[in-house]
Design a protein around this motif. Structure first.
Motif, mmCIF file in Angstrom:
data_model
loop_
_atom_site.group_PDB
_atom_site.id
_atom_site.type_symbol
_atom_site.label_atom_id
_atom_site.label_comp_id
_atom_site.label_asym_id
_atom_site.label_seq_id
_atom_site.Cartn_x
_atom_site.Cartn_y
_atom_site.Cartn_z
ATOM 1 N N HIS A 289 49.386 34.768 43.356
ATOM 2 C CA HIS A 289 49.477 36.240 43.727
ATOM 3 C C HIS A 289 48.099 37.144 43.266
ATOM 4 O O HIS A 289 47.550 37.723 44.168
ATOM 5 N N GLY A 290 47.798 36.998 42.153
ATOM 6 C CA GLY A 290 46.680 37.704 41.526
ATOM 7 C C GLY A 290 45.269 37.323 42.278
ATOM 8 O O GLY A 290 44.339 38.037 42.344
ATOM 9 N N ALA A 291 45.139 36.113 42.479
ATOM 10 C CA ALA A 291 43.971 35.582 43.262
ATOM 11 C C ALA A 291 44.005 36.279 44.589
ATOM 12 O O ALA A 291 42.778 36.555 45.137
ATOM 13 N N GLU A 292 45.128 36.396 45.420
ATOM 14 C CA GLU A 292 45.095 36.960 46.565
ATOM 15 C C GLU A 292 44.728 38.427 46.642
ATOM 16 O O GLU A 292 43.951 38.795 47.327
ATOM 17 N N VAL A 293 45.210 38.988 45.668
ATOM 18 C CA VAL A 293 45.095 40.586 45.582
ATOM 19 C C VAL A 293 43.590 40.856 45.212
ATOM 20 O O VAL A 293 42.846 41.578 45.696
ATOM 21 N N MET A 294 42.864 39.917 44.167
ATOM 22 C CA MET A 294 41.696 39.952 43.967
ATOM 23 C C MET A 294 40.703 39.690 45.338
ATOM 24 O O MET A 294 39.777 40.692 45.542
ATOM 25 N N ARG A 295 41.090 38.627 46.124
ATOM 26 C CA ARG A 295 40.329 38.418 47.279
ATOM 27 C C ARG A 295 40.618 39.667 48.240
ATOM 28 O O ARG A 295 39.503 40.006 48.721
ATOM 29 N N SER A 296 41.721 40.273 48.213
ATOM 30 C CA SER A 296 41.765 41.552 49.081
ATOM 31 C C SER A 296 40.893 42.725 48.775
ATOM 32 O O SER A 296 40.505 43.452 49.657
ATOM 33 N N LEU A 297 40.515 42.555 47.606
ATOM 34 C CA LEU A 297 39.559 43.640 46.943
ATOM 35 C C LEU A 297 38.111 43.438 46.972
ATOM 36 O O LEU A 297 37.276 44.100 46.499
ATOM 37 N N GLY A 298 37.907 42.017 47.432
ATOM 38 C CA GLY A 298 36.446 41.510 47.500
ATOM 39 C C GLY A 298 36.024 40.959 46.042
ATOM 40 O O GLY A 298 34.964 40.817 45.861
ATOM 41 N N ILE A 299 37.029 40.683 45.342
ATOM 42 C CA ILE A 299 36.557 40.201 43.900
ATOM 43 C C ILE A 299 37.008 38.807 43.939
ATOM 44 O O ILE A 299 37.903 38.241 44.254
ATOM 45 N N ASP A 300 36.023 37.706 43.586
ATOM 46 C CA ASP A 300 35.888 36.552 43.575
ATOM 47 C C ASP A 300 36.791 35.950 42.110
ATOM 48 O O ASP A 300 36.433 35.972 41.133
ATOM 49 N N PRO A 301 38.059 35.425 42.305
ATOM 50 C CA PRO A 301 38.771 35.048 41.043
ATOM 51 C C PRO A 301 38.034 33.984 40.275
ATOM 52 O O PRO A 301 38.106 33.886 39.097
ATOM 53 N N GLU A 302 37.413 33.100 41.195
ATOM 54 C CA GLU A 302 36.619 32.024 40.563
ATOM 55 C C GLU A 302 35.340 32.471 39.760
ATOM 56 O O GLU A 302 35.170 31.764 38.694
ATOM 57 N N ALA A 303 34.715 33.505 40.330
ATOM 58 C CA ALA A 303 33.705 34.077 39.360
ATOM 59 C C ALA A 303 34.089 34.655 38.177
ATOM 60 O O ALA A 303 33.511 34.450 37.070
ATOM 61 N N VAL A 304 35.203 35.381 38.117
ATOM 62 C CA VAL A 304 35.980 36.115 36.938
ATOM 63 C C VAL A 304 36.236 34.940 35.842
ATOM 64 O O VAL A 304 35.768 34.895 34.839
ATOM 65 N N VAL A 305 36.963 34.004 36.618
ATOM 66 C CA VAL A 305 37.113 32.853 35.304
ATOM 67 C C VAL A 305 35.936 32.210 34.678
ATOM 68 O O VAL A 305 35.923 31.822 33.832
ATOM 69 N N ALA A 306 34.954 31.691 35.613
ATOM 70 C CA ALA A 306 33.961 31.120 35.177
ATOM 71 C C ALA A 306 32.976 31.881 34.391
ATOM 72 O O ALA A 306 32.581 31.199 33.436
ATOM 73 N N GLY A 307 33.102 33.139 34.631
ATOM 74 C CA GLY A 307 32.281 34.185 33.967
ATOM 75 C C GLY A 307 32.624 34.159 32.441
ATOM 76 O O GLY A 307 31.930 34.320 31.416
ATOM 77 N N VAL A 308 34.081 34.002 32.136
ATOM 78 C CA VAL A 308 34.397 33.876 30.568
ATOM 79 C C VAL A 308 34.768 32.602 30.059
ATOM 80 O O VAL A 308 35.037 32.519 28.758
ATOM 81 N N ALA A 309 34.626 31.408 30.856
ATOM 82 C CA ALA A 309 35.233 30.224 30.444
ATOM 83 C C ALA A 309 34.478 29.442 29.496
ATOM 84 O O ALA A 309 34.848 28.867 28.599
ATOM 85 N N PRO A 310 33.238 29.884 29.176
ATOM 86 C CA PRO A 310 32.455 29.299 28.114
ATOM 87 C C PRO A 310 32.701 29.757 26.927
ATOM 88 O O PRO A 310 32.722 29.085 25.775
ATOM 89 N N LEU A 311 33.305 30.885 26.897
ATOM 90 C CA LEU A 311 33.972 31.537 25.525
ATOM 91 C C LEU A 311 35.167 31.346 25.233
ATOM 92 O O LEU A 311 35.895 31.173 24.197
ATOM 93 N N ASP A 312 35.947 31.360 26.462
ATOM 94 C CA ASP A 312 37.606 31.309 26.211
ATOM 95 C C ASP A 312 38.022 30.886 27.725
ATOM 96 O O ASP A 312 38.250 31.386 28.802
#
Length: 152
Positions: free
Chosen positions: A27-50
């Motif tokens: 559901h969160g990924a769907e909400v993000m996409r509806s706002l034009g926010i890429d959930p994959e980019a968010v996850v990948a952006g912090v993955a090297p640290l956490d």
């Protein structure tokens, strides 16, 4: 979250139905996409640290909080802008959420009015910083007038 997290066409892979992915994360990924926010980019952006924190943003922030039905996304995004401006020092997130607020249906005039309103409660310096970010993100007033209302 960075500017690269906002895209017009976001492929549905984070939060897609797969073992171990909760319905809240989907559901969160769907909400993000509806706002034009890429959930994959968010996850990948912090993955090297956490590795888990990005999923927490998708699942909890967008799946549990932003995705609640009591307020529409436009109202939630306007509230988010007010909070980010009040906090100050959140310009990357402010830039992302300015774009998401436009996509949620608010227009440039409403966003500028909101930023001006926040000055009375959060202070002029914080709003000046937000206005400088808005100048980079929002369409010029003439473009909005020529195109009519800016929205999703």
């Amino acid at each position: 979250m960075t500017e690269s997290a906002v895209r017009q066409d976001v492929p549905p892979t984070v939060g897609a139905a797969s073992p171990g992915v909760s319905s809240r994360e989907r559901h969160g990924a769907e909400v993000m996409r509806s706002l034009g926010i890429d959930p994959e980019a968010v996850v990948a952006g912090v993955a090297p640290l956490d590795e888990r924190f990005g999923h927490t943003i998708v699942e909890y922030v967008f799946g549990e909080i932003v995705g609640r039905p009591e307020l529409d996304l436009r109202t939630r995004q306007l509230a988010t802008l007010a909070v980010l401006v009040t906090l100050g020092g959140c310009e990357p997130q402010l830039e992302l959420h300015l774009k998401a607020t436009l996509r949620a249906g608010a227009d440039r005039t409403e966003i500028i009015a909101l930023l001006t309103h926040v000055a009375a409660y959060a202070g002029v310096p914080r709003v000046m910083n937000a206005l400088n970010t808005a100048k980079r993100v929002l369409p010029p007033a003439a473009a909005e007038e020529a195109a009519g209302e800016i929205g999703p």
